[in-house]
Design a protein around this motif. Sequence first.
Motif, short mmCIF file in Angstrom:
data_model
loop_
_atom_site.label_atom_id
_atom_site.label_comp_id
_atom_site.label_asym_id
_atom_site.label_seq_id
_atom_site.Cartn_x
_atom_site.Cartn_y
_atom_site.Cartn_z
N VAL A 1 44.72 58.70 19.26
CA VAL A 1 46.40 59.09 19.71
C VAL A 1 47.03 59.08 18.44
O VAL A 1 48.03 60.22 18.48
N VAL A 2 46.71 58.60 17.36
CA VAL A 2 47.44 58.90 16.04
C VAL A 2 47.22 60.26 15.64
O VAL A 2 48.07 61.01 15.41
N ALA A 3 46.03 60.77 15.70
CA ALA A 3 45.62 61.97 15.14
C ALA A 3 45.97 63.09 15.88
O ALA A 3 45.97 64.35 15.57
N LEU A 4 46.28 62.86 17.32
CA LEU A 4 46.38 63.91 18.17
C LEU A 4 47.88 64.33 18.01
O LEU A 4 48.19 65.47 18.62
N HIS A 5 48.68 63.51 17.35
CA HIS A 5 49.98 64.00 17.19
C HIS A 5 50.49 64.27 15.70
O HIS A 5 50.03 63.50 14.72
N ARG A 6 51.30 65.34 15.40
CA ARG A 6 51.69 65.61 14.06
C ARG A 6 52.40 64.34 13.40
O ARG A 6 52.20 64.27 12.10
N GLN A 7 53.08 63.62 14.14
CA GLN A 7 53.66 62.49 13.38
C GLN A 7 53.12 61.35 13.10
O GLN A 7 53.51 60.36 12.36
N GLY A 8 51.86 61.26 13.65
CA GLY A 8 51.09 60.21 13.43
C GLY A 8 51.73 58.80 13.89
O GLY A 8 51.82 59.06 15.28
N LEU A 9 51.69 57.95 13.28
CA LEU A 9 52.19 56.53 13.72
C LEU A 9 53.47 56.61 14.10
O LEU A 9 54.34 55.67 14.85
N ASP A 10 54.31 57.86 13.49
CA ASP A 10 55.54 58.16 13.93
C ASP A 10 55.86 58.60 15.13
O ASP A 10 56.94 59.29 15.27
N HIS A 11 54.89 58.93 15.97
CA HIS A 11 55.11 59.68 17.17
C HIS A 11 55.98 58.77 18.25
O HIS A 11 55.66 57.59 18.27
N PRO A 12 56.99 59.31 18.59
CA PRO A 12 57.76 58.64 19.64
C PRO A 12 57.07 58.08 20.74
O PRO A 12 56.13 58.64 21.41
N VAL A 13 57.50 56.88 21.23
CA VAL A 13 56.89 56.44 22.54
C VAL A 13 58.10 55.91 23.40
O VAL A 13 59.24 55.38 22.97
N ARG A 14 57.82 56.42 24.63
CA ARG A 14 59.19 56.37 25.60
C ARG A 14 59.18 54.91 26.08
O ARG A 14 58.24 54.08 25.91
N ASP A 15 60.26 54.46 26.79
CA ASP A 15 60.48 53.28 27.47
C ASP A 15 59.25 53.03 28.37
O ASP A 15 58.85 53.61 29.27
N ARG A 16 58.75 51.79 28.12
CA ARG A 16 57.35 51.27 28.71
C ARG A 16 56.23 52.21 28.88
O ARG A 16 55.38 52.14 29.41
N GLY A 17 56.28 52.99 27.50
CA GLY A 17 55.09 53.79 27.25
C GLY A 17 54.84 54.89 28.19
O GLY A 17 53.86 55.36 28.59
N ALA A 18 55.94 55.41 28.84
CA ALA A 18 56.01 56.44 29.92
C ALA A 18 55.03 57.72 29.54
O ALA A 18 54.49 58.52 30.25
N ASN A 19 55.18 58.00 28.36
CA ASN A 19 54.21 59.34 27.85
C ASN A 19 52.96 58.91 27.28
O ASN A 19 52.48 59.77 26.58
N LEU A 20 52.41 57.64 27.59
CA LEU A 20 51.03 57.40 27.10
C LEU A 20 50.06 57.13 28.46
O LEU A 20 50.77 56.75 29.53
N SER A 21 49.06 57.14 28.17
CA SER A 21 48.16 56.86 29.43
C SER A 21 47.91 55.34 29.57
O SER A 21 48.17 54.60 28.70
N GLY A 22 47.45 55.12 30.53
CA GLY A 22 47.05 53.33 30.92
C GLY A 22 46.14 53.08 29.60
O GLY A 22 46.43 52.01 29.17
N GLY A 23 45.14 53.60 29.39
CA GLY A 23 44.22 53.23 28.38
C GLY A 23 44.82 53.20 27.09
O GLY A 23 44.50 52.34 26.01
N GLN A 24 45.74 54.12 26.53
CA GLN A 24 46.34 54.46 25.42
C GLN A 24 47.33 52.97 25.30
O GLN A 24 47.61 52.53 24.22
N ARG A 25 48.17 52.97 26.24
CA ARG A 25 49.07 51.80 26.24
C ARG A 25 48.17 50.24 26.19
O ARG A 25 48.74 49.54 25.42
N GLN A 26 47.32 50.19 26.68
CA GLN A 26 46.43 48.88 26.51
C GLN A 26 45.83 48.93 24.98
O GLN A 26 45.79 47.54 24.55
N ARG A 27 45.48 50.03 24.49
CA ARG A 27 44.95 50.01 23.20
C ARG A 27 45.98 49.87 22.16
O ARG A 27 45.93 48.81 21.20
N LEU A 28 47.35 50.41 22.41
CA LEU A 28 48.45 49.94 21.65
C LEU A 28 48.76 48.56 21.58
O LEU A 28 49.02 47.89 20.50
N SER A 29 48.66 47.75 22.76
CA SER A 29 49.02 46.60 22.89
C SER A 29 47.81 45.68 21.97
O SER A 29 48.47 44.58 21.45
N LEU A 30 46.58 46.15 21.98
CA LEU A 30 45.52 45.26 21.45
C LEU A 30 45.89 45.29 19.98
O LEU A 30 45.63 44.52 19.38
#
Length: 566
Positions: free
Chosen positions: A450-479
């Motif tokens: 996910v970090v490599a997918l975006h030019r901003q890396g860890l500074d990639h914006p996340v919408r409220d409740r992770g609306a722009n992330l998939s379920g698996g991405q949200r779960q890995r972010l929480s982990l």
Amino acid sequence: MKNPDTQRPRPGAAILRTALRRNVGAMAAGTVLMGLYQAAETAFPIALGLIVEHTMRDRGLGSLGVSIGALAVIITTVSLSWRFGMRVLQKANTTEAHRWRVRVAACGLQPVARDVDLKSGEILTIATEDADQTADIIEVVPLLISSLVAVVVAAVALSLADLRLGLLVIAGTVAILSVLAVMSRRIGASTQEQQARVARAGAKVADLIIGLRPLHGFGGNHAAFGSYREVSTDAKRQAITVARVNGAYAGTALALNAVLAAAVSLTAGWLAFEGRITVGELVMAVGLAQFIMEPLKLFSEMPKYVMIARASAERMALVLGAPPVATPGTERPGPGGALEVEDVRHGTLQGVTFTVAAGEFVAIASYQPRAAADLASVLAVNAAPGTYGGAVRIGGREIGDLSVEAVREHLLVNPYDGEVFAGTLRTNIDPSGSGRSVEAAVEASLLTDVVALHRQGLDHPVRDRGANLSGGQRQRLSLARALAADSEMLVLHDPTTAVDAVTEQLIARNVAKLRRGRTTLVITSSPALLDAADRVLVLDGGVVTAEDTHRNLLADDAAYCRAVAR
């Protein structure tokens, strides 16, 4: 007859007293300036009357200049006193509202929940609308006093012309306030009920937003929207009731004020016709009858705002005055201690006992999802120690004897539905900005793609409740967030249910490697995580029924094999 010393104090009244006491200085300054404004406004028709009277005796150019100068002073006083008086009061009002918003929010965000029957959406409404309306009392009192000043000045000026005119103003004001005081009580009760219903509707919206994805998944969104429509309609009906009461109040106040003004004008005209007052005094009386409408209107509206402020303060007291569900202790566990669960009975748990030694990696395979959730709730201290049987110990000390800070410092429980917040990947992983293991946590949770997918890396914006992330991405972010915290004891509840089997296998190895030497408990049905654990506990029927390594259990326990094999 009740002894007033034994009666319970009204918590809402105490909140209002606190707000008034904290802003005595600003209210005093505002009262002086607004009183000056009302006195100057009232002085305008008095000055006109005196000018007419004086002009009829002395028609010189000098007297005209003095008259114009006097009117200019009055108008300047009116303008400046209003400007600075309202600035002082509104600044104090805004500051006080901020203080109460912060206090209510702090209560809602405390680690130890309060014993109050309100949902998070209702607390949000109390922290915004009710806090603002409670702080309005700071403006109400000075405006009430300044309006009284205007009425007194008018009554004195009219009494000097003819005592009957002054008495008419005083008697009429008392009668108007008596009628409106009775009506204001109904406004307070109706407003309090409206605020409660609006808060319930807000809570329902919050619940809908949280559960929108699963609702769409099984087609329950229409039923949920219907439920919200009922709550919202209920709030709408009450709002209409409040609007009717407010309309009746405002209409009655306006009518009574107009009747008083008309009575003063007609009485002054009759007295002038009889020759008992001069033409200048008639001009002053008619002018005051018109100008007094504004302070009378303001004066008559104040009881309504007082009742609204009291109703809001009572609702804030529901949160601020609620006792905590549990009283945390003050002790701290010893470093490197074990996590002990002894005969815990809560919900579906019927006497769970196990120990996770310091530095051990243990997995719990729960055959019933409800039992897994109940165990995670107990370990996360979402269920207060006094509400369940048995004991949970950290480093040999029971959780109930530890301070909240000590529990949070030594034990972190990451729920399966961990929240994702608006911000960036980095702020979600390391909210405090002080983490030193962010990169390692990202790699262990396989959030690297996910970090490599975006030019901003860890500074990639996340919408409220992770609306722009998939379920698996949200779960890995929480982990990743849980791993980055690097707590001494970590409990993970179903951390890989939304990822594929290959990713799950890699995450299991990474977590075991990263947490080596740190106490870790994973509640899961994932074969990969179960295999990575030092040992597995089987939770069935609310008790621990078996304990061994994952591979031994697969070989010897058919029920376990059926439950976890994929």
